[in-house]
Design a protein around this motif. Structure first.
Motif, PDB file in Angstrom:
ATOM      1  N   GLY A 155       0.834  -1.191   0.000  1.00 35.90           N
ATOM      2  CA  GLY A 155       0.000   0.000   0.000  1.00 35.90           C
ATOM      3  C   GLY A 155       0.864   1.234   0.000  1.00 35.90           C
ATOM      4  N   GLY A 156       0.255   2.374  -0.233  1.00 35.91           N
ATOM      5  CA  GLY A 156       1.005   3.607  -0.227  1.00 35.91           C
ATOM      6  C   GLY A 156       0.070   4.798  -0.222  1.00 35.91           C
ATOM      7  N   THR A 183      -3.448   3.666  -1.989  1.00 36.38           N
ATOM      8  CA  THR A 183      -3.674   2.381  -2.653  1.00 36.38           C
ATOM      9  C   THR A 183      -3.542   1.247  -1.647  1.00 36.38           C
ATOM     10  OG1 THR A 183      -2.936   0.895  -4.423  1.00 36.38           O
ATOM     11  CG2 THR A 183      -1.242   2.185  -3.322  1.00 36.38           C
ATOM     12  N   LEU A 184      -4.391   0.254  -1.801  1.00 42.32           N
ATOM     13  CA  LEU A 184      -4.322  -0.982  -1.036  1.00 42.32           C
ATOM     14  C   LEU A 184      -4.306  -2.145  -2.024  1.00 42.32           C
ATOM     15  CD1 LEU A 184      -7.002  -0.174   1.699  1.00 42.32           C
ATOM     16  CD2 LEU A 184      -4.521  -0.058   1.968  1.00 42.32           C
ATOM     17  N   GLU A 193      -4.458  -2.000   7.641  1.00 45.41           N
ATOM     18  CA  GLU A 193      -3.712  -1.314   6.577  1.00 45.41           C
ATOM     19  C   GLU A 193      -4.423  -0.026   6.153  1.00 45.41           C
ATOM     20  OE1 GLU A 193      -2.028  -5.314   6.660  1.00 45.41           O
ATOM     21  OE2 GLU A 193      -4.102  -4.795   6.204  1.00 45.41           O
ATOM     22  N   MET A 194      -5.759  -0.067   6.098  1.00 42.62           N
ATOM     23  CA  MET A 194      -6.487   1.139   5.724  1.00 42.62           C
ATOM     24  C   MET A 194      -6.298   2.228   6.779  1.00 42.62           C
ATOM     25  SD  MET A 194     -10.545   1.687   4.735  1.00 42.62           S
ATOM     26  CE  MET A 194     -10.522   0.562   3.333  1.00 42.62           C
ATOM     27  N   ALA A 199      -3.923   7.314   8.307  1.00 42.89           N
ATOM     28  CA  ALA A 199      -3.152   8.104   9.267  1.00 42.89           C
ATOM     29  C   ALA A 199      -2.100   8.947   8.551  1.00 42.89           C
ATOM     30  CB  ALA A 199      -2.493   7.191  10.300  1.00 42.89           C
ATOM     31  N   HIS A 200      -1.459   8.363   7.527  1.00 44.18           N
ATOM     32  CA  HIS A 200      -0.527   9.142   6.712  1.00 44.18           C
ATOM     33  C   HIS A 200      -1.246  10.302   6.031  1.00 44.18           C
ATOM     34  CE1 HIS A 200       3.113   6.870   7.154  1.00 44.18           C
ATOM     35  NE2 HIS A 200       2.633   5.762   6.621  1.00 44.18           N
TER      36      HIS A 200
END
Length: 540
Positions: A155-156, A183-184, A193-194, A199-200
């Protein structure tokens, strides 16, 4: 046989799934039954009209020939619900609420809106940001969270090239005025992960923050959603990984600790993507979240197989996690949380009861129990067939008799979520994700094809060979004889998996190896060999 689901709280969205011979209703039992069965999916919190103002938008992106939205939709909705709960519980530490402003639809504005879109081939592992921009996802008051079906990364998060390093205090901060894209991928798409990527996007963690650890916008303290490998363990609670900013001093604190957040960007108080709710009792203990997508996939006379998806992330060792199924409020089955399916036995035929599932986490001698899931009222039938048995059309996880040192049995696993021709099949500790799930389709004469629920390709001996030692791989389904398998019964729902090519060849670990990652091959059938004894753990 009748299966009815009872709505509770805001769990009221009903999605149809294939549950042969079952009926489930997502409302009170007096309502007429819905055809074909249903799964009740948790809903996100309502915020306004669902569209105006700053919004977090969900997208499912697929390349040509890879659209699996029907399979993934409820999992994406669950991940969004988990993310909502994680963020809100981060605020509840200070007696407050912070609700994600998801884009929603429906007459009540509570139905999570997910766009299903096709992107150019190669976008999933290339210019995924550009693919979204070219489709018009460029609003400067939106965070876009996109599940890319064919992505092999994790992810990013990218925003405004790059994410702004604006740490100024207040709602005028640039984090509220440009588009951000997340993206996941299929291998990294849970609520954890989401939460991490959101959070980012919300501004965690900026270079001047006390515990910034660049590159990557992570931090040196842990345990929390952005920082699981930090050098200083600020919160030892293994459930702290659910929350944002464990120390409430870097990027999220309704009532911040220290001086930094009082004079710099604080997502909890400045982000326009979070709706401020009511004052609530202060949360002093981090709770596990209830498993979701609970339903019965095989109802027989004396047995039922239930499936569920866990909702809680933990970090660290010394933690025991288990799922409990309750019948009329009494625990009737307990399994390790990674199992994802529960076989309840010893029931009375032609009898109805109410079932729920919950998670229990034990750490340091203290047990915390989640709320119970949505309820199901199930009427058993009269059949004596074992629940979970091999049958046409089912999806199942095959585990052999080898138990990994980490606890689970070893499962038949498509290595590394590969979609390639001739990708190897291995044994790996059961985690119940898609690359361990297999669909059976009757192929005549008592044989079945075995198709990966992740790639859609069929289990086959390499090059169609029936020679002992031949690797078992996946190839495009063709109906070839080499893709047909039979299931000689050993006992109950434990079988050998026998090839239709060669002479008396069954699937086993190479050399009878008992390690995770050992390749699966053909070997002379031997029902007492531990890696040839495959138990069906039905998931659909």
């Amino acid at each position: 046989m009748t299966l009815m689901g009872v709505k509770r709280g805001f769990w009221k969205r009903v999605l149809a799934v294939a549950l042969p011979a079952l009926i489930l209703v997502g409302v009170a039992p007096a309502t007429p039954a819905a055809a074909s069965g249903s799964v009740i999916v948790p809903q996100v919190h309502c915020v306004g009209d669902g569209t105006s103002g700053h919004r977090v938008k969900l997208i499912y992106a697929y390349e040509s020939g890879s659209n699996r939205f029907a399979e993934k939709e409820d999992l994406i909705r669950q991940a969004a619900w988990i993310t909502q709960e994680n963020v809100n519980d981060s605020a509840r530490r200070d007696g407050a609420e912070r609700w994600i402003r998801f884009e929603t639809t429906g007459s009540t504005g509570c139905d999570l809106a997910i766009d299903s879109v096709q992107v150019p081939t190669g976008s999933s592992n290339g210019n995924w940001t550009g693919a979204l921009q070219n489709l018009g996802y460029t609003d400067t008051d939106h965070i876009y969270i996109a599940y890319f079906e064919k992505s092999t990364g994790c992810g990013g998060t990218v925003g405004d090239s790059p994410i702004a390093n604006d740490d100024s205090s207040g709602t005028g901060n640039r984090h509220n005025s440009y588009a951000t894209w997340i993206t996941l991928s299929p291998g990294c798409s849970t609520g954890h992960e989401m939460t991490h990527e959101l959070a980012h996007a919300l501004g965690g963690i900026l270079p001047n923050a006390p515990h910034y650890d660049g590159p990557g916008a992570h931090c040196t303290d842990s345990n929390e959603t952005l920082c699981q490998g930090g050098s200083t363990v600020v919160c030892s609670d293994p459930l702290a990984v659910r929350l944002m900013d464990c120390g409430k001093d870097d990027y999220f604190g309704v009532t911040p600790v220290g001086t930094y957040l009082s004079t710099h960007w604080n997502a909890a108080n400045h982000s326009l993507y979070l709706e401020h709710g009511s004052s609530v009792p202060t949360m002093t203990t981090i709770p596990p979240l209830a498993p979701q997508l609970f339903t019965g996939v095989d109802v027989q006379g004396n047995e039922i197989v239930f499936v569920y998806e866990p909702s809680t992330k933990v970090e660290g060792s010394g933690v025991t996690r288990e799922a409990q199924v309750l019948r009329n409020g009494t625990v009737v089955a307990t399994v390790p949380i990674w199992q994802h399916s529960v076989r309840v036995t010893g029931l009375t035929s032609n009898t109805s009861a109410t079932y729920t599932v919950r998670e229990r986490i034990t750490y340091g001698g203290v047990t915390r129990t989640s709320a119970e899931s949505d309820s199901l009222i199930v009427l058993t039938g009269t059949s004596s067939t074992p629940a979970g048995a091999v049958a046409d059309g089912i999806t199942t996880i095959f585990t052999n008799d080898v138990v990994d040192s980490s606890g689970p049995n070893l499962a038949m696993d498509l290595y590394s979520f590969s979609e390639a021709e001739n990708a190897p099949i291995v044994q790996w500790p059961q985690n119940s994700v898609k690359n361990q799930q297999w669909r059976l389709t009757a192929a005549g004469g008592g044989a079945y094809t075995i198709t990966s629920a992740h790639s859609g390709k069929c289990l086959t001996p390499l090059s169609g060979s029936g020679t002992a030692g031949t690797a078992v791989v996946q190839v495009t389904c063709s109906g070839a004889t080499a893709q047909k398998w039979t299931f000689p019964s050993i006992s109950g729902i434990t079988y050998q998996i026998k090839a239709s090519v060669g002479t008396n060849q069954c699937i086993q670990a190479s050399g009878g190896g008992t390690g995770g990652g050992t390749a699966l091959v053909l070997g002379t059938c031997n029902s007492s060999a531990s890696t040839q004894r495959w138990t069906s753990n039905r998931t659909g």
